[in-house]
Design a protein around this motif. Structure first.
Motif, mmCIF file in Angstrom:
data_model
loop_
_atom_site.group_PDB
_atom_site.id
_atom_site.type_symbol
_atom_site.label_atom_id
_atom_site.label_comp_id
_atom_site.label_asym_id
_atom_site.label_seq_id
_atom_site.Cartn_x
_atom_site.Cartn_y
_atom_site.Cartn_z
ATOM 1 N N ALA A 145 58.367 27.505 37.052
ATOM 2 C CA ALA A 145 57.168 26.877 36.482
ATOM 3 C C ALA A 145 55.931 27.185 37.327
ATOM 4 O O ALA A 145 56.000 27.296 38.548
ATOM 5 N N MET A 146 54.790 27.301 36.643
ATOM 6 C CA MET A 146 53.514 27.569 37.310
ATOM 7 C C MET A 146 52.510 26.495 36.920
ATOM 8 O O MET A 146 51.818 26.619 35.914
ATOM 9 N N ALA A 147 52.467 25.428 37.682
ATOM 10 C CA ALA A 147 51.611 24.286 37.359
ATOM 11 C C ALA A 147 50.265 24.350 38.068
ATOM 12 O O ALA A 147 49.385 23.541 37.805
ATOM 13 N N GLN A 148 50.114 25.301 38.993
ATOM 14 C CA GLN A 148 48.873 25.411 39.761
ATOM 15 C C GLN A 148 48.140 26.702 39.386
ATOM 16 O O GLN A 148 48.563 27.437 38.510
ATOM 17 N N GLY A 149 47.058 26.973 40.089
ATOM 18 C CA GLY A 149 46.307 28.190 39.821
ATOM 19 C C GLY A 149 44.818 27.967 39.984
ATOM 20 O O GLY A 149 44.381 26.976 40.589
ATOM 21 N N LEU A 150 44.042 28.875 39.410
ATOM 22 C CA LEU A 150 42.586 28.807 39.530
ATOM 23 C C LEU A 150 41.904 29.234 38.245
ATOM 24 O O LEU A 150 42.412 30.066 37.487
ATOM 25 N N VAL A 151 40.743 28.657 38.033
ATOM 26 C CA VAL A 151 39.784 29.151 37.043
ATOM 27 C C VAL A 151 38.755 29.973 37.817
ATOM 28 O O VAL A 151 38.269 29.542 38.863
ATOM 29 N N GLY A 152 38.461 31.161 37.326
ATOM 30 C CA GLY A 152 37.464 32.012 37.965
ATOM 31 C C GLY A 152 36.303 32.291 37.027
ATOM 32 O O GLY A 152 36.512 32.530 35.834
ATOM 33 N N VAL A 153 35.088 32.233 37.544
ATOM 34 C CA VAL A 153 33.884 32.486 36.745
ATOM 35 C C VAL A 153 33.079 33.600 37.393
ATOM 36 O O VAL A 153 32.793 33.563 38.594
ATOM 37 N N LEU A 154 32.718 34.594 36.589
ATOM 38 C CA LEU A 154 31.939 35.728 37.067
ATOM 39 C C LEU A 154 30.770 35.962 36.115
ATOM 40 O O LEU A 154 30.976 36.110 34.904
ATOM 41 N N LYS A 191 24.125 39.121 35.058
ATOM 42 C CA LYS A 191 22.945 39.100 34.186
ATOM 43 C C LYS A 191 23.276 38.340 32.910
ATOM 44 O O LYS A 191 23.546 37.164 32.949
ATOM 45 N N ASN A 192 23.263 39.021 31.753
ATOM 46 C CA ASN A 192 23.497 38.337 30.489
ATOM 47 C C ASN A 192 24.925 38.490 29.979
ATOM 48 O O ASN A 192 25.191 38.402 28.775
ATOM 49 N N THR A 193 25.847 38.740 30.888
ATOM 50 C CA THR A 193 27.268 38.766 30.541
ATOM 51 C C THR A 193 28.028 37.889 31.537
ATOM 52 O O THR A 193 27.603 37.708 32.670
ATOM 53 N N ALA A 194 29.147 37.360 31.083
ATOM 54 C CA ALA A 194 29.956 36.506 31.953
ATOM 55 C C ALA A 194 31.391 36.486 31.458
ATOM 56 O O ALA A 194 31.673 36.758 30.284
ATOM 57 N N SER A 195 32.286 36.159 32.367
ATOM 58 C CA SER A 195 33.682 35.950 31.987
ATOM 59 C C SER A 195 34.200 34.726 32.727
ATOM 60 O O SER A 195 33.748 34.409 33.827
ATOM 61 N N MET A 196 35.135 34.044 32.081
ATOM 62 C CA MET A 196 35.843 32.931 32.723
ATOM 63 C C MET A 196 37.326 33.155 32.467
ATOM 64 O O MET A 196 37.727 33.422 31.326
ATOM 65 N N VAL A 197 38.126 33.072 33.524
ATOM 66 C CA VAL A 197 39.548 33.385 33.417
ATOM 67 C C VAL A 197 40.375 32.269 34.036
ATOM 68 O O VAL A 197 39.880 31.487 34.855
ATOM 69 N N VAL A 199 40.735 40.106 37.606
ATOM 70 C CA VAL A 199 40.886 39.783 36.182
ATOM 71 C C VAL A 199 39.514 39.505 35.548
ATOM 72 O O VAL A 199 39.217 39.980 34.450
ATOM 73 N N ALA A 200 38.667 38.761 36.256
ATOM 74 C CA ALA A 200 37.339 38.449 35.742
ATOM 75 C C ALA A 200 36.486 39.711 35.586
ATOM 76 O O ALA A 200 35.786 39.890 34.585
ATOM 77 N N ALA A 201 36.563 40.605 36.592
ATOM 78 C CA ALA A 201 35.774 41.841 36.549
ATOM 79 C C ALA A 201 36.260 42.778 35.448
ATOM 80 O O ALA A 201 35.453 43.370 34.718
ATOM 81 N N VAL A 202 37.573 42.898 35.298
ATOM 82 C CA VAL A 202 38.135 43.762 34.254
ATOM 83 C C VAL A 202 37.773 43.235 32.873
ATOM 84 O O VAL A 202 37.493 44.009 31.946
ATOM 85 N N SER A 212 35.616 26.352 49.114
ATOM 86 C CA SER A 212 34.281 26.801 49.505
ATOM 87 C C SER A 212 34.210 28.321 49.545
ATOM 88 O O SER A 212 33.223 28.894 49.983
ATOM 89 N N THR A 213 35.282 28.989 49.078
ATOM 90 C CA THR A 213 35.342 30.440 49.154
ATOM 91 C C THR A 213 34.881 31.091 47.856
ATOM 92 O O THR A 213 34.866 30.481 46.802
ATOM 93 N N LYS A 214 34.511 32.357 47.979
ATOM 94 C CA LYS A 214 34.107 33.158 46.838
ATOM 95 C C LYS A 214 34.554 34.585 47.089
ATOM 96 O O LYS A 214 34.471 35.077 48.203
ATOM 97 N N ASP A 215 35.066 35.237 46.039
ATOM 98 C CA ASP A 215 35.496 36.615 46.178
ATOM 99 C C ASP A 215 34.277 37.484 46.461
ATOM 100 O O ASP A 215 33.444 37.706 45.587
ATOM 101 N N SER A 216 34.141 37.957 47.703
ATOM 102 C CA SER A 216 32.931 38.664 48.129
ATOM 103 C C SER A 216 32.727 39.970 47.380
ATOM 104 O O SER A 216 31.596 40.404 47.184
ATOM 105 N N LYS A 217 33.814 40.597 46.942
ATOM 106 C CA LYS A 217 33.685 41.884 46.268
ATOM 107 C C LYS A 217 33.230 41.735 44.832
ATOM 108 O O LYS A 217 32.316 42.415 44.377
ATOM 109 N N HIS A 218 33.853 40.816 44.097
ATOM 110 C CA HIS A 218 33.545 40.651 42.681
ATOM 111 C C HIS A 218 32.542 39.528 42.407
ATOM 112 O O HIS A 218 32.132 39.330 41.272
ATOM 113 N N LYS A 219 32.182 38.744 43.447
ATOM 114 C CA LYS A 219 31.238 37.630 43.291
ATOM 115 C C LYS A 219 31.777 36.572 42.330
ATOM 116 O O LYS A 219 31.012 35.891 41.642
#
Length: 340
Positions: free
Chosen positions: A85-94, A97-103, A125-128, A205-212
């Motif tokens: 089972a996978m009960a944990q994880g993260l939501v990521g927002v990238l 400009k005028n485009t965005a993704s949430m995963v 995943v957000a960048a792709v 308090s972290t952020k993916d420095s490469k993909h922002k």
């Protein structure tokens, strides 16, 4: 007189000095490459040393071999762990400009959700997701929203790594030693006059420095535009963040419609009926069954009719009117929530 004995001793000293210098240089080179390989791949000290020894300190070959081994090991672990089972994880927002993704990417434990390797996967995943759909937004004056299933996400290719997201997922499973899954995503793009606000709720308090990409357990994207100038400074980034915070906290399911006069009358009627009910309770003690049903209803799932989270003295609709803003669309994610 020439001394053969001294010549022999000096020659040995020179040879010893040269051999020691070479060995020292080789040792430094190995340590340098070992540090570089660990930093670049994230693999353990033992595995990196094994790879460098195998390919005589060739950094590029060692890196390729390590990733191949991790891929093989990852497939084995993914198969072995697939029913856990996978009960944990993260939501990521990238946002770009005028485009965005949430995963949403899931894992087994909160400990792994805080791991840099797992967060890097979420950022990938957000960048792709953005890269896969951004061609639809080029020269497009329309608002675009595309929800994407985990199955479709796994098939998408990362041009950066020349691998599918499923392959990157398996690689991460091999490194983390824990089951993980790419669950869903949404792609959002807007025309130039429509802003995209975002908010992520988390103790991280972290952020993916490469993909922002920013991470949390809850996330929101909101598209909005200015409909009129109200004569005061307007910061779309801050206003979008506040709207996103409201969406995360109050969980609206639709934008809804807001009529000032109707809302005022409804509120007054509600207050009047509450007073009448209190008076009846004090005088004749009528029962719950005998009371008339309320003739008014307020749909608290409509965003514009909700009390604004950061200032409950105003409704969201009143705030929007005051700022001269119209909400075009919004999306809310909660990690682990049930999906329709």
């Amino acid at each position: 007189m020439f001394c053969f004995r001294n010549f022999h001793i000096n020659t040995l000293c020179v040879r010893f000095f040269n051999t020691a210098s070479i060995q020292n240089a080789v040792s430094k080179a190995k340590k340098s490459n070992l540090a570089k390989l660990r930093k670049k791949t994230g693999f353990s000290f033992a595995n990196c040393k094994k790879a460098l020894d195998k390919f005589e300190n060739n950094l590029e070959k060692a890196e390729v071999w390590l990733k191949e081994q991790a891929q093989k090991e990852g497939w084995a672990k993914a198969t072995k762990l697939q029913h856990r089972a996978m009960a944990q994880g993260l939501v990521g927002v990238l946002c770009e400009k005028n485009t965005a993704s949430m995963v949403e990417v899931n894992c087994e434990t909160d400990f792994v959700a805080k791991n840099d390797k797992f967060q890097t996967l979420v950022g990938q995943v957000a960048a792709v997701t953005i890269n896969n759909f951004k061609h639809l937004s080029e020269n497009n004056a329309n608002h675009v929203k595309i929800p994407v299933s985990g199955e479709d996400l796994n098939k998408m290719m990362s041009t950066e790594h020349q691998k599918s997201l499923q392959e990157l997922l398996v690689l991460a499973i091999g490194q983390l030693g824990e089951n993980a899954a790419i669950r869903r995503a949404v792609y959002l793009s807007t025309p130039a006059d429509v802003f995209i606000g975002n908010y992520v709720h988390s103790t991280l308090s972290t952020k993916d420095s490469k993909h922002k990409c920013v991470f949390g357990k809850y996330g929101a994207l909101v598209a909005f535009k200015k409909t009129r100038d109200v004569g005061k400074a307007f910061n779309p980034t801050e206003f979008g963040r506040r709207l996103g915070q409201h969406i995360v906290g109050m969980s609206p399911t639709s934008i809804g419609t807001f009529d000032d006069e109707k809302e005022i009358k409804t509120e007054a009627k509600r207050e009047g009926e509450e007073k009448d009910r209190t008076s009846e309770d004090q005088t004749d003690g009528d029962t719950e069954e005998a009371r008339p049903t309320e003739s008014w209803t307020i749909d608290e799932t409509e965003m514009v009719k909700q009390e604004f989270l950061l200032d409950p003295s105003v409704k969201v609709g009143e705030l929007l009117k005051e700022e001269g803003v119209e909400i075009v669309d919004f999306v809310r994610y909660q990690c682990g929530e049930e999906l329709e």
